[in-house]
Scaffold this motif. Structure first.
Motif, PDB file in Angstrom:
ATOM      1  N   PRO A  53      17.078 -32.952 -20.230  1.00 13.24           N
ATOM      2  CA  PRO A  53      17.987 -33.542 -19.850  1.00 13.24           C
ATOM      3  C   PRO A  53      18.600 -33.419 -18.492  1.00 13.24           C
ATOM      4  N   SER A  54      18.268 -32.460 -17.934  1.00 12.17           N
ATOM      5  CA  SER A  54      18.707 -32.131 -16.359  1.00 12.17           C
ATOM      6  C   SER A  54      17.838 -32.820 -15.320  1.00 12.17           C
ATOM      7  N   SER A  55      18.187 -33.264 -14.194  1.00 17.95           N
ATOM      8  CA  SER A  55      17.537 -34.374 -13.348  1.00 17.95           C
ATOM      9  C   SER A  55      16.677 -33.322 -12.451  1.00 17.95           C
ATOM     10  N   ARG A  56      15.454 -33.815 -12.013  1.00 19.04           N
ATOM     11  CA  ARG A  56      14.745 -33.143 -10.996  1.00 19.04           C
ATOM     12  C   ARG A  56      14.191 -34.251 -10.095  1.00 19.04           C
ATOM     13  N   ARG A  57      14.478 -34.278  -8.951  1.00 15.88           N
ATOM     14  CA  ARG A  57      14.184 -35.418  -8.081  1.00 15.88           C
ATOM     15  C   ARG A  57      12.814 -35.292  -7.411  1.00 15.88           C
ATOM     16  N   ALA A  58      11.992 -36.296  -7.476  1.00 14.97           N
ATOM     17  CA  ALA A  58      10.682 -36.310  -6.821  1.00 14.97           C
ATOM     18  C   ALA A  58      10.764 -36.323  -5.506  1.00 14.97           C
ATOM     19  N   SER A  59      11.276 -35.186  -4.970  1.00 12.75           N
ATOM     20  CA  SER A  59      11.556 -35.402  -3.079  1.00 12.75           C
ATOM     21  C   SER A  59      10.392 -35.771  -2.249  1.00 12.75           C
ATOM     22  N   GLY A  60      10.697 -36.554  -1.492  1.00 12.28           N
ATOM     23  CA  GLY A  60       9.667 -36.981  -0.504  1.00 12.28           C
ATOM     24  C   GLY A  60       8.723 -38.199  -0.957  1.00 12.28           C
ATOM     25  N   ILE A  61       8.667 -38.320  -2.113  1.00 16.70           N
ATOM     26  CA  ILE A  61       8.155 -39.629  -2.624  1.00 16.70           C
ATOM     27  C   ILE A  61       8.754 -40.835  -2.125  1.00 16.70           C
ATOM     28  N   PRO A  62       8.240 -41.920  -1.534  1.00 14.79           N
ATOM     29  CA  PRO A  62       8.939 -43.264  -1.262  1.00 14.79           C
ATOM     30  C   PRO A  62       9.182 -43.974  -2.427  1.00 14.79           C
TER      31      PRO A  62
ATOM     32  N   PHE B 221       6.044 -49.983  -1.460  1.00 22.31           N
ATOM     33  CA  PHE B 221       6.018 -48.552  -1.006  1.00 22.31           C
ATOM     34  C   PHE B 221       4.611 -47.962  -1.144  1.00 22.31           C
ATOM     35  N   GLY B 222       3.857 -48.635  -1.219  1.00 17.75           N
ATOM     36  CA  GLY B 222       2.344 -47.904  -1.342  1.00 17.75           C
ATOM     37  C   GLY B 222       1.610 -47.449  -2.712  1.00 17.75           C
ATOM     38  N   PRO B 223       0.666 -46.679  -2.749  1.00 20.20           N
ATOM     39  CA  PRO B 223      -0.042 -46.264  -3.882  1.00 20.20           C
ATOM     40  C   PRO B 223       0.860 -45.296  -4.748  1.00 20.20           C
ATOM     41  N   VAL B 224       1.663 -44.432  -4.070  1.00 17.31           N
ATOM     42  CA  VAL B 224       2.476 -43.431  -4.690  1.00 17.31           C
ATOM     43  C   VAL B 224       4.160 -43.739  -4.582  1.00 17.31           C
ATOM     44  N   ALA B 225       4.709 -44.202  -5.385  1.00 16.50           N
ATOM     45  CA  ALA B 225       5.879 -44.658  -5.420  1.00 16.50           C
ATOM     46  C   ALA B 225       6.777 -43.932  -6.582  1.00 16.50           C
ATOM     47  N   SER B 226       8.258 -44.108  -6.210  1.00 15.05           N
ATOM     48  CA  SER B 226       9.339 -43.519  -7.193  1.00 15.05           C
ATOM     49  C   SER B 226       9.965 -44.470  -7.502  1.00 15.05           C
ATOM     50  N   PHE B 227      10.857 -44.411  -8.640  1.00 17.74           N
ATOM     51  CA  PHE B 227      12.118 -44.876  -9.061  1.00 17.74           C
ATOM     52  C   PHE B 227      12.642 -44.240  -9.975  1.00 17.74           C
TER      53      PHE B 227
END
Length: 462
Positions: A24-33, A65-71
């Motif tokens: 349940p806790s959030s972890r941000r995929a930091s640095g990923i566009p 955002f290219g081949p590696v992207a986050s949402f």
């Protein structure tokens, strides 16, 4: 089910639900566009809904955002990979037991056998694959018979009659899977019709509650789903007990009963096969026949191979590997139709793709629909061209994605065999023609299914 890429009917929504439940806790995929959350509670859910499907959303995401992207899904970041090179980096070091089987069974409320560790999971996977392979081998004459019945019906139609592909192919898939998995009880078409009613009710609802909560908000839909699942489980348990007492040899259930699995585990594996096997087989056959109907050249080339390899004899399991062009046709069908546009994996340990760090317990989506029509990997990606698989690079990319070779899931291998028998009979006896003016629309689902029934016409091969 798979320890490579979760193929065939890949339930990324189920994985999302599991992530939200387990972590349940959030972890941000930091640095990923990627996108910032549009809503604090729902993340980018409304953006997905606005696009019409997760696949269409991912197409736009990777274009921007290219081949590696986050949402964001709810309060959790999600990473999507949309190119072969990036998938290769992630797949190779991240084999996992957190598989499609575990997630699907979790959604269905099944827990047996999910906590035994990697060794037990691998042994159960091998039992499952062996049961499927054995049922196909033992009952291959029945597959030939069921295909012959269908092709004979098509031959009896007047020249140019419109033939509904989805209805016919789903019927073939249902008969094949139920007979090979569950045995003689499903010799009666009325039993198959009853099975289909519950199958459709379960399949149509799987995963929806994790995406939008609509199932839980509708008491009537939830009641129908629960009843269908309960009825299906009771049916499967009844078949298992009959098989144990009567020892009907060669079925999927019979092979599992010869293992050390409990009755409950046999029922669960039978549920997975009957749910996924029917949908994958039906849709592979629908799209293959549709694409053949658009190209007389491909039909003629396939006819020539069938004549050279088989002569006037029917397809056999031993001869299937020799039908290389037929395999190319089916591979190109999966690619062009984007048969399963999504796959996913939960990141077990911190990973890295390109320069991007993917934190532990991040949901990673394999945007297969994006990759399968990536112009950097496939020339003329929107064109149906089986000849592209004459190239070693195309075959390697396809295998890497889990669509062929040893990495293909058992249900897909089963579907390939049934589709090969079907095409072998159809192409040698009939000419397939597409219905002029027909527009193919695809449902917003995790398996590429035509929105409306797809039609072809048939003519005699001279």
């Amino acid at each position: 089910m798979l320890d490579f890429a979760i193929f065939a009917v890949t339930f990324v929504i189920i994985l999302v639900g599991a992530v939200l439940y387990l972590y349940p806790s959030s972890r941000r995929a930091s640095g990923i566009p990627g996108l910032n959350p549009a809503d604090e509670k729902d993340g980018n859910l409304q953006d997905i809904v606005n696009k019409g499907s997760l696949h269409e959303f991912l197409v736009g995401l990777h274009q921007e955002f290219g081949p590696v992207a986050s949402f964001w899904f709810g309060g959790r970041p999600v990473v999507s990979l949309g190119a072969v090179d990036q998938l290769k980096q992630h797949i190779n070091p991240n084999r996992t037991t957190d598989s499609f089987e575990t997630m699907l069974k979790s959604l269905l409320g099944y827990q047996s056998g999910t906590g035994g560790g990697a060794t037990e999971t691998m042994m159960r996977k091998k039992m499952y694959e062996s049961a499927m392979d054995n049922s196909l081998k033992s009952n291959f004459p029945l597959v030939l018979k069921l295909v012959e019945e269908l092709v004979g019906k098509w031959e009896s139609f007047p020249e140019g009659q419109h033939t509904p592909l989805c209805a016919h192919m789903l019927g073939l898939a249902m008969k094949t899977v139920t007979r090979l998995a569950l045995g003689q009880r499903f010799h009666d078409d009325a039993k198959v019709i009853g099975f289909r009613k519950n199958h459709d009710a379960i399949w149509s609802e799987i995963g929806k509650g994790y995406l939008d909560g609509s199932l839980e908000r509708s008491a009537s839909r939830k009641g129908q789903y629960d009843t269908a699942l309960s009825d299906m489980e009771a049916l499967l348990l009844s078949v298992i007990r009959e098989t144990r007492s009567q020892r009907e040899r060669g079925t999927f259930v019979d092979t599992l009963l010869q293992s050390s699995l409990t009755e409950r585990q046999v029922m669960e594996d039978s549920m997975v096969f009957t749910l996924a096997g029917c949908v994958i087989t039906a849709n592979l056959c629908v799209w293959a026949v549709h694409f053949l109907s658009t190209s007389e050249e491909v039909q003629d080339k396939l006819y020539q191979e069938l004549d050279e390899v088989l002569g006037s004899e029917p397809v056999t399991l031993e001869k299937i590997p020799q039908l290389r062009y037929c395999q190319q046709v089916l591979s190109e069908t999966v690619r062009t139709a984007k048969l399963t546009p999504l796959a996913a994996r939960l990141q077990e340990v911190e990973g890295k793709v390109d320069r991007h760090i993917i934190p532990k317990e991040t949901l990673v989506i394999y945007a297969m629909g994006v990759v399968l029509q990536d112009a950097n990997t496939w020339s003329s990606p929107y064109r149906f061209d089986p000849d592209r698989f004459e190239e070693e690079a195309a075959r390697k990319s396809f295998s890497l994605l889990g669509f062929s070779g040893n990495q293909a899931c058992p249900e897909l291998r089963f579907a390939y065999a049934v589709a090969t028998v079907l095409l072998g009979a159809l192409v040698r006896r009939l000419r397939l023609k597409r219905l002029e003016g027909q527009v193919m629309e695809v449902k917003s689902e995790l398996v590429a299914t035509p929105k409306d029934d797809t039609w072809v016409t048939v003519g005699r091969r001279s």
